[in-house]
Structures are given as structure tokens and as C-alpha cells.
Design an enzyme around this catalytic site. Structure first.
Site, PDB file in Angstrom:
ATOM      1  N   ASP A  36       2.565  -0.464  11.909  1.00 49.85           N
ATOM      2  CA  ASP A  36       2.522  -1.801  12.499  1.00 49.85           C
ATOM      3  C   ASP A  36       3.879  -2.518  12.489  1.00 49.85           C
ATOM      4  O   ASP A  36       3.934  -3.738  12.613  1.00 49.85           O
ATOM      5  CB  ASP A  36       1.462  -2.668  11.784  1.00 49.85           C
ATOM      6  CG  ASP A  36       1.710  -2.778  10.286  1.00 49.85           C
ATOM      7  OD1 ASP A  36       2.599  -2.088   9.766  1.00 49.85           O
ATOM      8  OD2 ASP A  36       1.013  -3.574   9.637  1.00 49.85           O
ATOM      9  N   THR A  69       4.483   2.877   5.448  1.00 49.48           N
ATOM     10  CA  THR A  69       3.105   2.379   5.570  1.00 49.48           C
ATOM     11  C   THR A  69       2.333   3.282   6.519  1.00 49.48           C
ATOM     12  O   THR A  69       2.889   3.752   7.518  1.00 49.48           O
ATOM     13  CB  THR A  69       3.045   0.928   6.090  1.00 49.48           C
ATOM     14  OG1 THR A  69       1.689   0.617   6.452  1.00 49.48           O
ATOM     15  CG2 THR A  69       3.908   0.695   7.320  1.00 49.48           C
ATOM     16  N   ARG A 128       1.013  -5.112  -5.165  1.00 52.98           N
ATOM     17  CA  ARG A 128       1.107  -6.223  -4.202  1.00 52.98           C
ATOM     18  C   ARG A 128       1.431  -7.447  -5.057  1.00 52.98           C
ATOM     19  O   ARG A 128       0.610  -7.868  -5.858  1.00 52.98           O
ATOM     20  CB  ARG A 128      -0.207  -6.398  -3.458  1.00 52.98           C
ATOM     21  CG  ARG A 128      -0.579  -5.177  -2.594  1.00 52.98           C
ATOM     22  CD  ARG A 128      -1.667  -5.520  -1.606  1.00 52.98           C
ATOM     23  NE  ARG A 128      -2.185  -4.338  -0.934  1.00 52.98           N
ATOM     24  CZ  ARG A 128      -1.606  -3.732   0.096  1.00 52.98           C
ATOM     25  NH1 ARG A 128      -0.459  -4.190   0.576  1.00 52.98           N
ATOM     26  NH2 ARG A 128      -2.152  -2.671   0.657  1.00 52.98           N
ATOM     27  N   ASP A 182       0.072   2.211   8.406  1.00 54.20           N
ATOM     28  CA  ASP A 182      -0.453   1.381   9.498  1.00 54.20           C
ATOM     29  C   ASP A 182       0.308   1.503  10.835  1.00 54.20           C
ATOM     30  O   ASP A 182      -0.236   1.181  11.884  1.00 54.20           O
ATOM     31  CB  ASP A 182      -0.464  -0.098   9.082  1.00 54.20           C
ATOM     32  CG  ASP A 182      -1.398  -0.363   7.912  1.00 54.20           C
ATOM     33  OD1 ASP A 182      -2.268   0.491   7.645  1.00 54.20           O
ATOM     34  OD2 ASP A 182      -1.256  -1.414   7.262  1.00 54.20           O
ATOM     35  N   GLU A 203     -10.187  -0.892  11.551  1.00 50.68           N
ATOM     36  CA  GLU A 203     -10.777  -1.909  10.662  1.00 50.68           C
ATOM     37  C   GLU A 203     -10.536  -3.344  11.138  1.00 50.68           C
ATOM     38  O   GLU A 203     -11.290  -4.247  10.800  1.00 50.68           O
ATOM     39  CB  GLU A 203     -10.245  -1.748   9.229  1.00 50.68           C
ATOM     40  CG  GLU A 203      -8.750  -2.017   9.087  1.00 50.68           C
ATOM     41  CD  GLU A 203      -8.230  -1.856   7.655  1.00 50.68           C
ATOM     42  OE1 GLU A 203      -9.021  -1.589   6.739  1.00 50.68           O
ATOM     43  OE2 GLU A 203      -7.006  -1.990   7.475  1.00 50.68           O
ATOM     44  N   GLY A 215       0.843  -1.206   0.000  1.00 45.56           N
ATOM     45  CA  GLY A 215       0.000   0.000   0.000  1.00 45.56           C
ATOM     46  C   GLY A 215       0.871   1.247   0.000  1.00 45.56           C
ATOM     47  O   GLY A 215       1.866   1.307   0.713  1.00 45.56           O
ATOM     48  N   ARG A 253      -5.035  -2.378   9.322  1.00 48.78           N
ATOM     49  CA  ARG A 253      -5.000  -3.860   9.433  1.00 48.78           C
ATOM     50  C   ARG A 253      -5.193  -4.271  10.895  1.00 48.78           C
ATOM     51  O   ARG A 253      -6.132  -3.814  11.504  1.00 48.78           O
ATOM     52  CB  ARG A 253      -3.667  -4.406   8.899  1.00 48.78           C
ATOM     53  CG  ARG A 253      -3.507  -4.216   7.410  1.00 48.78           C
ATOM     54  CD  ARG A 253      -2.279  -4.941   6.934  1.00 48.78           C
ATOM     55  NE  ARG A 253      -1.979  -4.566   5.576  1.00 48.78           N
ATOM     56  CZ  ARG A 253      -2.521  -5.144   4.505  1.00 48.78           C
ATOM     57  NH1 ARG A 253      -3.352  -6.158   4.653  1.00 48.78           N
ATOM     58  NH2 ARG A 253      -2.226  -4.731   3.299  1.00 48.78           N
ATOM     59  N   ASP A 271       5.172  -4.292   6.389  1.00 47.19           N
ATOM     60  CA  ASP A 271       5.588  -5.613   6.859  1.00 47.19           C
ATOM     61  C   ASP A 271       5.826  -6.601   5.702  1.00 47.19           C
ATOM     62  O   ASP A 271       6.856  -7.282   5.648  1.00 47.19           O
ATOM     63  CB  ASP A 271       4.474  -6.119   7.790  1.00 47.19           C
ATOM     64  CG  ASP A 271       4.861  -7.401   8.467  1.00 47.19           C
ATOM     65  OD1 ASP A 271       5.998  -7.485   8.950  1.00 47.19           O
ATOM     66  OD2 ASP A 271       4.035  -8.329   8.486  1.00 47.19           O
TER      67      ASP A 271
HETATM   68  O1  F6P Z   1      -1.351  -1.441   4.602  1.00 48.86           O
HETATM   69  C1  F6P Z   1      -1.964  -0.260   4.248  1.00 48.86           C
HETATM   70  C2  F6P Z   1      -3.435  -0.462   4.036  1.00 48.86           C
HETATM   71  O2  F6P Z   1      -3.993   0.781   3.653  1.00 48.86           O
HETATM   72  C3  F6P Z   1      -4.208  -1.061   5.207  1.00 48.86           C
HETATM   73  O3  F6P Z   1      -4.484  -0.121   6.213  1.00 48.86           O
HETATM   74  C4  F6P Z   1      -5.425  -1.596   4.510  1.00 48.86           C
HETATM   75  O4  F6P Z   1      -6.020  -2.637   5.238  1.00 48.86           O
HETATM   76  C5  F6P Z   1      -4.861  -2.099   3.213  1.00 48.86           C
HETATM   77  O5  F6P Z   1      -3.665  -1.375   2.985  1.00 48.86           O
HETATM   78  C6  F6P Z   1      -5.740  -1.957   2.005  1.00 48.86           C
HETATM   79  O6  F6P Z   1      -5.111  -2.580   0.937  1.00 48.86           O
HETATM   80  P1  F6P Z   1      -5.490  -2.419  -0.607  1.00 48.86           P
HETATM   81  O7  F6P Z   1      -4.846  -1.162  -1.095  1.00 48.86           O
HETATM   82  O8  F6P Z   1      -4.871  -3.615  -1.250  1.00 48.86           O
HETATM   83  O9  F6P Z   1      -6.969  -2.362  -0.664  1.00 48.86           O
END
Ligand code: F6P
Length: 320
Positions: free
Chosen positions: A129, A125, A71, A127, A222, A10, A171, A102
Site C-alpha cells: 500500500d 509490508t 506497533r 499490504d 479485509e 506488522g 488494510r 506506511d
Molecule cells: O499491515 C499488515 C497487516 O497484516 C494488515 O494487512 C492487517 O490489517 C494488520 O497488519 C493486522 O495487524 P495486527 O498484527 O496488529 O493484528
């Protein structure tokens, strides 16, 4: 010395400031820098482009990533990693710098342990995390975006006398919720790291209503094991006359111009990363502890356990 550079997973505000720091830091130390487009996907496909000072001009203030991101399912296999490594050899890359969360740093660690490639991770990120660093690049911007949204939601919630559940990203990490909730004076903050009691939430909201409070804001990460819609339905059932709305902030939390904090974090860690490469270190994750830039071997950094900002939780419990 030739460095490969990619962003993966992300995107996060401040990734561009970090790209700029690695490129200009690398050039300062006499290195050649090759950007790799679309993360590990671009690595496998050989999408390399040489970068100079001008290629990172006018990006420090921009959200997103000029290198683009993806990804990559392919890079999660040994076969995909080997194909990526072949591309690095073909382009004569001595060290690879990966900016991401991560999953990105884990991919980098696997590349290092399978092939011996020198790999360096920078924490990009929203997050927050990653346990080895107090803060990740993009987190502060995201918290401020959520905070601004809370302000707007508070205005309309108050006018209508509503309870609003604001769902934020992260996450399995509740840091965005905790920080934005604390700064935004939310009535309730729900995070995955801490169990919640529906009776307590109802009691607290009801007590506010009894005091004449016209609105309430609930910040829900979330990763909490109840959907925002289900929570709204339950609260509506249990509080007579209550109107409960849901706002899922989604991707607006990942965009926008990075804050000063994120730009500075990106710049400091990016330059340190280049210096570690110059010093001959074989692999590292670079981050920040207090006001000190730190680095650990990737495997060590990834094995650390996060403390979940317990102090923030304690203050929230006192103030909410
Ligand atoms: O890791 C960053 C993040 O924005 C998370 O907070 C979220 O759950 C996820 O990516 C969403 O991923 P995608 O962009 O694949 O929908």
C-alpha cells in the site's frame, strides 16, 4: 559512520533479508551497524545491539524479523519521538534505517522533520500500500501463500459444491486480493478501491451454477465495507440451495519463507539505502519502479497516490 536499524509495524517475509542487506552493505562500506529491537518501542527504551556479519548469517530464508517488531503508540507523539531521538544521540547514531509500512515510514519522516535526524525508509509490508514503490517487501510471498490456500480451498469447495469467501489482508489496499485472485482464477474479487454490486455478484454466481459449475471462490479484501460473514449470509439468502462458507486467512499470510522476488527486492533496496547514506543524502524512502531501484525524500514518497493496480483490475474484469 554509525547506522541504527529497526523493523516496525506488522512483520513481513523478507524483512530478515533486508536486515541482512543493510548490515552487510553497511559493513562493506566501513560503517558500524546497531540493531534496535522491537521497533520504535525499542528505540524509546534504548534497546540497541551492535551487529556484525555473523549476526545476520542464516536468516535470508526466514520469515518474521530477528529484530522483532511492535506497533508503538508512544512514537506517535512528539514527546515519544524526542525520547527516541535522545537515544539515537546517546548511541551516536548518524542515520536511522526503518523497515516497515506506511506507519513506520510516517514515524521516520516525523522524526526527521522534528529533529533533523537522517532517516531512511525501506518498504516492508505485505499490504503493498505504499504508492512510491511498485512492490513492497513481503507482498509477493503473501500473494503466493494466499494462492496456495486458494488451491486447497478449491479442492474441497469443488467436492462439496460450495461457494467459499476467502478473506485476505491488506488494510485499505486490495492488491493481495487482486493478485492472488487473478492468479488463482477466482470467480469474484472484492477490493476496497472499487465499489461492488451484490446483484451482479449473485447474477454471476447463479450463471455459473446454471452452467453446472460446482464451486465458486470469492476473494474479499479485509478493507471492503461488508463483513465476510454478512456477505455469506446475504448470498445464502439470495441463491436457493447454495452453501456459502467463509475462510479468513489471517496471519498465515504474514509468515513463511520469503520468495525469491522478495529476497531480491529486500537485498537491492537494502544495499541502495546504505549507498544513499554514504552519499550524504539526508532522508529517503527506497523502493522499486519497473526494474529500477528508486528513492524519494520521505515526505514526497508518502504524499504520492497509489494507482491501485488498475491494469490488474481490467484483466480481472475481462476474465472473471
Ligand atoms: O499491515 C499488515 C497487516 O497484516 C494488515 O494487512 C492487517 O490489517 C494488520 O497488519 C493486522 O495487524 P495486527 O498484527 O496488529 O493484528
Amino acid at each position: 559512520m554509525r547506522i541504527g536499524l529497526l523493523t516496525s509495524g506488522g512483520d513481513a517475509p523478507g524483512m530478515n533479508a533486508c536486515i541482512r542487506a543493510v548490515v552487510r552493505g553497511g559493513l562493506y562500506y566501513g560503517m558500524e551497524i546497531f540493531g534496535i529491537r522491537q521497533g520504535y518501542e525499542g528505540l524509546i527504551n534504548g534497546d540497541f545491539v551492535q551487529m556484525g556479519t555473523a549476526s545476520v548469517a542464516d536468516i535470508i530464508h526466514r520469515g518474521g524479523t530477528i529484530l522483532q517488531t511492535a506497533r508503538s503508540a508512544a512514537f506517535m507523539t512528539d514527546e515519544g519521538i524526542k525520547r527516541g531521538y535522545e537515544q539515537l544521540q546517546k548511541h551516536k547514531i548518524d542515520a536511522l534505517v526503518v523497515i516497515g509500512g506506511d506507519g513506520t515510514l510516517t514515524g521516520g519522516e516525523r522524526l526527521h522533520s522534528l529533529t533533523g535526524m537522517r532517516v531512511f525508509g525501506l518498504p516492508g509490508t505485505i499490504d503493498n500500500d505504499l504508492a512510491y514503490t511498485d512492490f513492497t517487501i513481503g507482498f509477493d510471498t503473501s500473494v503466493n501463500t494466499v494462492l496456495s490456500a486458494i488451491g486447497n480451498i478449491r479442492d474441497t469447495s469443488s467436492s462439496h459444491g460450495r461457494t467459499t469467501i476467502v478473506e485476505v489482508m491488506g488494510r485499505q489496499c486490495g492488491d493481495i486480493a487482486l493478485h492472488a485472485g487473478l492468479a488463482g482464477g477466482a470467480e469474484t474479487i472484492l477490493i476496497p478501491e472499487k465499489s461492488y454490486d451484490l446483484d451482479d455478484i449473485v447474477k454471476k454466481l447463479q450463471a455459473g451454477r446454471d452452467r453446472g459449475k460446482r464451486h465458486s471462490i470469492i476473494i474479499k479484501a479485509e478493507g471492503v465495507d461488508i463483513s465476510s460473514e454478512k456477505l455469506a449470509e446475504t448470498l445464502t439468502e439470495r441463491m436457493e440451495g447454495a452453501e456459502v462458507k467463509v475462510v479468513i486467512l489471517g496471519y498465515i499470510q504474514r509468515g513463511g519463507s520469503p520468495t525469491a522476488r522478495d529476497r531480491i527486492l529486500a537485498s537491492r533496496t537494502g544495499v541502495r539505502c546504505v549507498e544513499l547514506i554514504k552519499e550524504g543524502v539526508s532522508n529517503a524512502a527506497v523502493g522499486i519502479k519497473g526494474d529500477t531501484v528508486v528513492d524519494y525524500p520521505l515526505a514526497v514518497a508518502l504524499a504520492m497516490e497509489k494507482d491501485s493496480h488498475l491494469e490488474y483490475q481490467r484483466i480481472c474484469d475481462i476474465l472473471l
